[in-house]
Design an enzyme around this catalytic site. Sequence first.
Site, PDB file in Angstrom:
ATOM      1  CB  SER A 154      -0.946  -0.040   1.207  1.00  0.00           C
ATOM      2  OG  SER A 154      -1.893   0.987   1.142  1.00  0.00           O
ATOM      3  CG  ASP A 174      -2.568   4.236  -1.410  1.00  0.00           C
ATOM      4  OD1 ASP A 174      -3.304   4.087  -2.402  1.00  0.00           O
ATOM      5  OD2 ASP A 174      -2.642   3.501  -0.416  1.00  0.00           O
ATOM      6  CG  ASP A 227      -2.870  -0.324  -2.433  1.00  0.00           C
ATOM      7  OD1 ASP A 227      -2.911   0.839  -2.011  1.00  0.00           O
ATOM      8  OD2 ASP A 227      -3.543  -1.250  -1.937  1.00  0.00           O
ATOM      9  CG  ASP A 247      -6.086   0.983  -0.802  1.00  0.00           C
ATOM     10  OD1 ASP A 247      -5.224   1.887  -0.700  1.00  0.00           O
ATOM     11  OD2 ASP A 247      -6.087  -0.023  -0.065  1.00  0.00           O
TER      12      ASP A 247
END
Length: 449
Positions: free
Chosen positions: A102, A241, A243, A245
């Site tokens: 993440s 960010d 990833d 999400d």
Amino acid sequence: MSKRKYFGTDGVRGLVGEFPITPNFAMKLGWAAGKVLSKAGTKKVIIGKDTRISGYLLETALEAGLVSAGIDVVLLGPMPTPAIAYLTQTFRAEAGIVISASHNPYHDNGIKFFSAEGLKLDDAIELEIEAMLDQEMTCVASESLGKATRLDTAAGRYIEFCKSQFPAGLSLSGLRIVVDCAHGATYHIAPDVMRELGAEVITYACEPNGLNINQECGATHVDALVKKVLEHKADVGIAYDGDGDRVMMVDHKGRVFDGDDIVYIVACQAQQAGTLKGGVVGTVMSNMGLENALKNKGIDFARSKVGDRYVMELLKENGWHIGGESSGHILNTDLISTGDGIISSLQVLAAMNAQNKTLEDLGQGFTKYPMHMINVRYAKGTDPLDSDDVNSVIAEVEQDLADKGRVLIRKSGTEPVIRVMVEAEQEKQVLDFTQKIADVVETVSKQLA
């Protein structure tokens, strides 16, 4: 519930090269997941990753483990986490696997799973996988081995899905948008989505090299985005960010809009459009100003524990569909099963278009309360929060604040630290009360040590 050995609240995480983020463990995790998931019927799992250099290593190891358990694997390459949740559903796969840490730096990585419904795996299945990890790894017969294929159309499919969530009849034409992809998984998705919907797009941090993900950019480092928006005289800036999400946004004057601001805008637009179902879920860390602003609009508000898993649980319990965290993780379960930065930003852009307002205008009616936090360390094995002195000072401050503020005291889940947070209308009051409680907690902590 049984204690977990490997899975945390968001899959398996750690430093690459150190257990459990090693090739050996990843291969066995793939095998264990394959053995458990194959019991359910369809033997197909899709794997996606962000842009970390270690993604190649973990992808290959997981693939080997899954194939050895007789599972067919579909490799997506670099894709946002919510895209993997969506494609798991559309491909009728038994599960989706995301290789990502993440918003963390490149030297960290993680492995998390989505169910066939695009949701996080049930606790019972995760525990079953953990139990299988303690067994000796085996291999199915050659004729039963799984096969691996690569899906070259994954990015195009997801771009079309994102565009389909933008209201028909609306357009981004005339908007100049700076898009910061954190050198992460949205780098080849988000700019194309915005362009194909009509926007003029200026890209930033869209050149991943395996090592620069989240490095002074993206949703956790928005200073660079603010400068770009002002430099290019853009209408809005969007930062995801690594990833994809989470999302943060910036208006044309350089003001940062965090997850609380975005939840407010999305909920108010849904209310205006007549699509809001019930209220909104935030967390214990959501600003009190958000709660008051929504109530002024006649929108109910409930708080969950920190973590999108808990926001989702409370949404389901209440039958609502909009929620989020101040960190920028926004949920709208009417559109997608998990937090999606691109779709959340499109909802805000749609509100700007539908109401013919700037991002600054949409934020009117929501004023954040000053908030201050102090971390106090304590000795392991002790619990200062059981102290009468601590509870007494908390009660005293809460009485002084009345309904004009709130106190939140909680233990960190990762270190022996007590987080003392106070929120109120007046900043000096916030600073004074936070320090007052923290001093008592620290004194008690030293006495117990």
